[in-house]
Write a protein that holds these residues in place. Structure first.
Motif, PDB file in Angstrom:
ATOM      1  N   LEU A 305      41.775  19.281   9.143  1.00  0.00           N
ATOM      2  CA  LEU A 305      41.271  18.479   9.946  1.00  0.00           C
ATOM      3  C   LEU A 305      41.230  19.059  11.487  1.00  0.00           C
ATOM      4  N   LEU A 306      42.126  19.815  11.872  1.00  0.00           N
ATOM      5  CA  LEU A 306      42.031  20.595  13.130  1.00  0.00           C
ATOM      6  C   LEU A 306      40.561  21.049  13.191  1.00  0.00           C
ATOM      7  N   TYR A 307      40.383  21.891  12.020  1.00  0.00           N
ATOM      8  CA  TYR A 307      38.768  22.540  12.430  1.00  0.00           C
ATOM      9  C   TYR A 307      37.671  21.582  12.600  1.00  0.00           C
ATOM     10  N   SER A 308      37.700  20.438  11.856  1.00  0.00           N
ATOM     11  CA  SER A 308      36.692  19.457  11.787  1.00  0.00           C
ATOM     12  C   SER A 308      36.856  18.672  13.365  1.00  0.00           C
ATOM     13  N   ALA A 309      38.055  18.549  13.922  1.00  0.00           N
ATOM     14  CA  ALA A 309      38.157  18.067  15.447  1.00  0.00           C
ATOM     15  C   ALA A 309      37.722  19.298  16.387  1.00  0.00           C
ATOM     16  N   PHE A 310      38.359  20.509  16.144  1.00  0.00           N
ATOM     17  CA  PHE A 310      37.583  21.405  17.188  1.00  0.00           C
ATOM     18  C   PHE A 310      36.184  21.676  17.072  1.00  0.00           C
ATOM     19  N   ARG A 311      35.566  21.772  15.797  1.00  0.00           N
ATOM     20  CA  ARG A 311      34.146  22.038  15.842  1.00  0.00           C
ATOM     21  C   ARG A 311      33.227  21.075  16.386  1.00  0.00           C
ATOM     22  N   GLN A 312      33.640  19.963  16.730  1.00  0.00           N
ATOM     23  CA  GLN A 312      32.874  18.964  17.752  1.00  0.00           C
ATOM     24  C   GLN A 312      32.747  19.336  19.121  1.00  0.00           C
ATOM     25  N   ALA A 313      33.548  20.248  19.563  1.00  0.00           N
ATOM     26  CA  ALA A 313      33.304  20.741  20.956  1.00  0.00           C
ATOM     27  C   ALA A 313      33.064  22.202  21.019  1.00  0.00           C
ATOM     28  N   VAL A 314      33.489  23.046  20.126  1.00  0.00           N
ATOM     29  CA  VAL A 314      33.193  24.490  20.023  1.00  0.00           C
ATOM     30  C   VAL A 314      32.553  25.073  18.900  1.00  0.00           C
ATOM     31  N   GLY A 315      32.127  26.313  18.852  1.00  0.00           N
ATOM     32  CA  GLY A 315      31.421  26.892  17.755  1.00  0.00           C
ATOM     33  C   GLY A 315      32.315  27.136  16.692  1.00  0.00           C
ATOM     34  N   PRO A 316      32.076  27.290  15.399  1.00  0.00           N
ATOM     35  CA  PRO A 316      32.612  27.664  14.287  1.00  0.00           C
ATOM     36  C   PRO A 316      33.577  28.710  14.466  1.00  0.00           C
TER      37      PRO A 316
END
Length: 503
Positions: A305-316
């Motif tokens: 869930l955190l990765y999906s949320a952070f991925r909207q703003a930054v790179g993988p």
């Protein structure tokens, strides 16, 4: 919550020695408050039953909770009339306070209590204490909610009792069926270790004692009972329910924060000495694996869930590092408390630092997996990234568990034989293979209390209650000194430990 318990674990349970006619094996406490009418038939009936059916020496102790009627005089007459009966006077109310006072000072290896109305059929008394005498169990309770129980009471009390036990199961994860039945017993070595942790002095005392014992892994034996409701009961239901709910909140908070040293009450895995000689068997491995898998599964969902949320703003790579960092802190805290049973704040910073090292290993694995994926093809799909990350996390899980177990949260306790300590008494009692925790008991009275076991031997074979000279006995009644030909002397304020408690 009280935490004044000495470090160490309880020794293995042992069968109480047979054939000892000195110290009573069983001490039955009857807490009373203004029970001048019900006390004599209760004590005489209980004494007749024990003398006829109980195969060991016994004692009955009347714990008077600041009665304002003639209960102290009645108790003194019974103690002078029946050798096996003793009495203790407390100047403050509270069933829990009375039980703590008598249990802390008693020399009997098995301690019990029952309500003065004798609502519970006395035929359940021997089955109640037998598992404690044999060394099978640590505590025993009578249950009115067991399938084999036969209970006669009104729908109001039935609803309240079942609702209360549902609250305990839902909030404190209690597995025992009946917390408030006034019919319980405990081994003295367990009481000495457990009582300093119990804070309540009223009706919630039973529940708190059982919850802490269960959380510490002690064995609780349940006995189905036949029980008939006392229509003249003086228990204030609303006030008692309110105090109980406050106690549930307090105990639940203490358990959640890990402020209770319950690990100090642990028994050895097996009471057979051969179990403590086993080698190369990881301690608690199965339980830790289950806890680690549960925490790991929840942490993985949290991470995704955190990765999906952070991925909207930054790179993988950045999203992966941030998600893994946050989830690693939560994962270490959860595993520390739930999987490896580390309580309190001691060492928490060090554990988090070590957890971050483990996080670094996981970051290397997952980042390497993402780098390999990006090198294999341009702009891989988001679903592909998630699949690769799941595989990498699963691969790192085994290594993480091993590092947690062997480095971050190692089991530093080395089970082994401990020096034997023989419990005090005029004759051999329970022999424990290790030191017992110190008992923080209420302050002793200014005038020493003479316990029943210090008297001469009675025909039943036990050193019975002291029969003091009746002419010298004085009893505190209605706030004045009343002299009675059958009363017994006792200190003005013995065992008063909580001046602020007005109950």
């Amino acid at each position: 919550m009280r935490t004044d318990s000495s470090p160490g674990t309880l020794p293995a349970r042992e069968h109480l020695p047979a054939g000892d006619a000195g110290t009573p094996v069983l001490d039955v406490v009857i807490p009373v408050h203004n029970e001048e009418k019900d006390l004599p038939p209760c004590v005489r009936r209980l004494h007749e039953h024990l003398a006829r059916t109980f195969p060991y020496a016994f004692r009955i102790t009347i714990a008077d909770n600041a009665s304002t009627d003639t209960t102290p005089l009645v108790a003194a007459r019974l103690a002078a009339e029946i050798p096996e009966v003793g009495t203790v006077r407390l100047e403050l109310k509270g069933r829990g306070r009375a039980l703590r006072t008598v249990w802390s000072a008693s020399d009997a290896p098995v301690l019990a209590y029952m309500d003065v109305d004798l609502s519970t059929d006395l035929n359940a008394l021997l089955p109640l204490v037998a598992p404690l005498i044999s060394g099978h169990s640590d505590l025993a309770i009578g249950s009115r909610l067991a399938r084999a129980s036969r209970v006669v009471r009104g729908p109001k009390r039935e609803f309240i009792s079942r609702a209360y036990n549902l609250i305990l199961r839902g909030s404190l994860q209690a597995r025992f069926s009946d917390a408030q039945c006034g019919f319980k017993a405990i081994r003295r070595d367990v009481a000495q270790a457990l009582l300093p942790l119990v804070e309540d002095t009223g009706w919630f005392f039973d529940t708190e004692l059982l919850v802490l014992a269960e959380r510490a892994g002690l064995r609780i034996h349940e006995v189905p009972v036949d029980w008939v409701d006392d229509p003249d009961s003086t228990v204030h239901i609303v006030r008692t329910a309110t105090e109980d709910l406050k106690g549930v909140w307090r105990v639940g908070k203490a358990l959640a924060t890990g402020s209770l040293p319950l690990d100090r009450l642990a028994r050895p895995f097996g009471d057979d000495p051969r179990d403590r000689e086993l080698t190369d068997v990881p301690h608690g491995l199965a339980r830790q694996l289950v806890g680690f898998c549960v925490v790991g599964g929840l942490s993985t969902l949290f991470y995704l869930l955190l990765y999906s949320a952070f991925r909207q703003a930054v790179g993988p790579q950045t999203a992966n590092a941030l998600a893994l960092l946050v989830s690693a802190v939560a994962n270490t805290a959860a595993n520390r408390r739930l999987t490896f049973g580390v309580r309190g704040r001691g060492g928490a910073v060090r554990h988090q630092a070590q957890g971050l090292v483990v996080f670094g290993i996981g970051l290397a694995l997952t980042s390497g997996s993402l780098a390999a994926l990006n090198a294999a093809g341009d702009s891989p799909a988001h679903s592909t990234e998630l699949a690769v990350l799941i595989a990498a996390n699963l691969a790192a899980t085994v290594l993480r568990f091993l590092l947690f177990r062997a480095w971050v949260f190692p089991d530093r306790t080395e089970p082994g034989p401990l020096p034997e300590v023989t419990a005090p008494g005029p004759s051999p009692e329970v022999t424990a293979p290790g030191p017992l925790p110190e008992v923080t008991a209420p302050a002793p009275p200014p005038t020493p209390y003479t316990w029943p076991h210090q008297a001469t031997t009675h025909p039943h074979g036990t050193e019975a209650t002291t029969r003091l000279q009746a002419a010298e006995a004085t009893t505190r009644l209605h706030g004045t000194e009343t002299t009675d030909a059958t009363a017994r002397p006792r200190p003005a304020r013995p065992y008063s430990t909580d001046p602020g408690d007005t109950r």
